[in-house]
Design an enzyme around this catalytic site. Structure first.
Site, short mmCIF file in Angstrom:
data_model
loop_
_atom_site.label_atom_id
_atom_site.label_comp_id
_atom_site.label_asym_id
_atom_site.label_seq_id
_atom_site.Cartn_x
_atom_site.Cartn_y
_atom_site.Cartn_z
N LYS A 74 -20.23 38.90 -52.16
CA LYS A 74 -19.22 38.87 -51.11
C LYS A 74 -17.86 38.54 -51.70
O LYS A 74 -16.84 39.05 -51.26
CB LYS A 74 -19.61 37.82 -50.06
CG LYS A 74 -18.56 37.61 -48.97
CD LYS A 74 -18.32 38.90 -48.20
CE LYS A 74 -17.29 38.68 -47.11
NZ LYS A 74 -16.98 39.94 -46.40
N SER B 2 0.16 56.39 -59.40
CA SER B 2 -1.05 55.81 -58.83
C SER B 2 -1.23 56.26 -57.38
O SER B 2 -1.41 57.44 -57.12
CB SER B 2 -0.98 54.29 -58.95
OG SER B 2 -2.25 53.72 -58.76
#
Length: 359
Positions: free
Chosen positions: A248, A196
């Protein structure tokens, strides 16, 4: 002459035995209390010493510049040569050892005649956690190399990371790209794992070398978070969160997650994955991303077949080869840390070991 009957004798014996038992019991109680008192005293003294040491460390650290640090350099080739000489002293007889030392001395003299032209390999280590916190040292080490490097110099980066936060691993990869921009050849050495975010760093190198059983790849993105909303609801506890902006906060730890929030998070993950794929493709265009960008990780031998790495070898082999060709310098940036920072770092490392998950 006075004689005692058997019952009287037994009574005296019992009385004596009772008094002896009572005495032993009293002594045992005394020693138990004494040991408890001693343990309490030692505990208090140790606690006071720890507190005093902590206060002293904090006071000393405040007098120093907390951001100061320096790049420490060691000559790895000299260390390897010294290790070899130590073995040769036991392996060779006196005559052969003398001839060997004479040859070695001549080689060193020849190299010393023109040290400027001798190539230099810089060895860096990056052991990644979830936050890629080692990037703060990596950037200082790379800055030092860029300022000192000569044509023909190279960098070996021993990399070990299972991934972590996208932004910090992106920064770490960008640091390696600084070396490439300075025309310095970089080889990433993977002995255990570059997955990753770790692989994101590795692909920025000119060459990737992995050990046969190193874990390579995991070109994917994952996000996971527990949700305690129902647990709080069962206990009549309200969780209130105030935001400005529709997305948000897409998902929350304590509030009730919505389908739209989950969908938005998946969208963000897909966007991040697309950027990850593009980044890998840019630096390893020969890869078949449909095959390797699935989030899977492979062992070194399979990774070589897929084109994820360029060579199978351990870092030790590559470092020895470099030492035979020229000087090898190990760089390690050491920053002065305050006492609270050291405590915080230890706690953070313990947390990361428990929860480390590749992103």
């Amino acid at each position: 002459m006075i004689s005692l009957h058997a019952p009287a004798i037994n009574h005296i014996r019992n009385l004596y035995s009772y008094r002896l038992s009572a005495y032993l019991c009293a002594m045992e109680t005394f020693f138990n209390h004494y040991l408890l008192f001693l343990a309490d005293t030692v505990t208090i003294v140790v606690a006071l010493l720890i507190v005093a040491g902590g206060i002293t460390a904090i006071a000393v650290s405040k007098r120093k510049n907390p951001t100061s640090g320096q790049v420490q350099v060691s000559d790895l080739r000299k260390q390897l040569e010294q290790s070899s000489e130590n073995v040769q002293q036991y392996r060779l007889d006196k005559k052969a050892l003398k001839a060997h030392q004479k040859t070695l001395k001549k080689d060193r003299k020849d190299k010393a005649k023109d040290p400027i032209t001798e190539s230099c390999t810089y060895l860096l280590d990056f052991k990644g956690d979830i936050r890629a916190s080692a990037v703060s040292a990596l950037r200082e080490e790379i800055s030092a190399i860029i300022q000192a490097t000569k044509p023909g110099d190279a960098v070996l980066l021993r990399l070990e990371s299972g991934g972590g936060m996208v932004n910090t691993y992106g920064l770490a990869a960008a640091q390696i790209l600084r070396l490439r921009a300075a025309k310095i050849h970089v080889t990433a050495l993977v002995d255990a794992v570059a997955a990753s975010g770790g692989y994101m760093m590795a692909v920025t190198a000119d060459r990737i070398v992995a050990s046969p059983f190193a874990l390579i790849g995991s070109i994917g993105v994952v996000a996971q978070i527990p949700n305690f909303h129902r647990w709080l609801q069962d206990r009549n506890i309200d969780w209130e969160q105030f935001t400005a902006g529709k997305f948000k906060r897409t998902v929350t730890l304590f509030g009730e997650n919505t389908d739209s929030g989950r969908a938005k998070l998946r969208e963000e993950l897909e966007e991040t994955h697309a950027l990850f794929r593009e980044f890998v493709q840019q630096y390893r265009p020969q890869l078949d991303l449909e095959q390797v960008a699935t989030g899977e990780a492979w062992l070194g031998s399979k990774a070589l077949q897929l084109g994820l790495v360029d060579q199978l070898a351990t870092s030790d082999e590559i470092i020895l080869e470099a030492a035979q060709k020229g000087k090898v310098l190990t760089l390690h940036y050491q920053r002065q840390k305050t006492f609270p920072q050291r405590l915080g770092l230890a706690a953070q490392q313990s947390w990361d070991k428990l929860w480390q998950t590749p992103l």
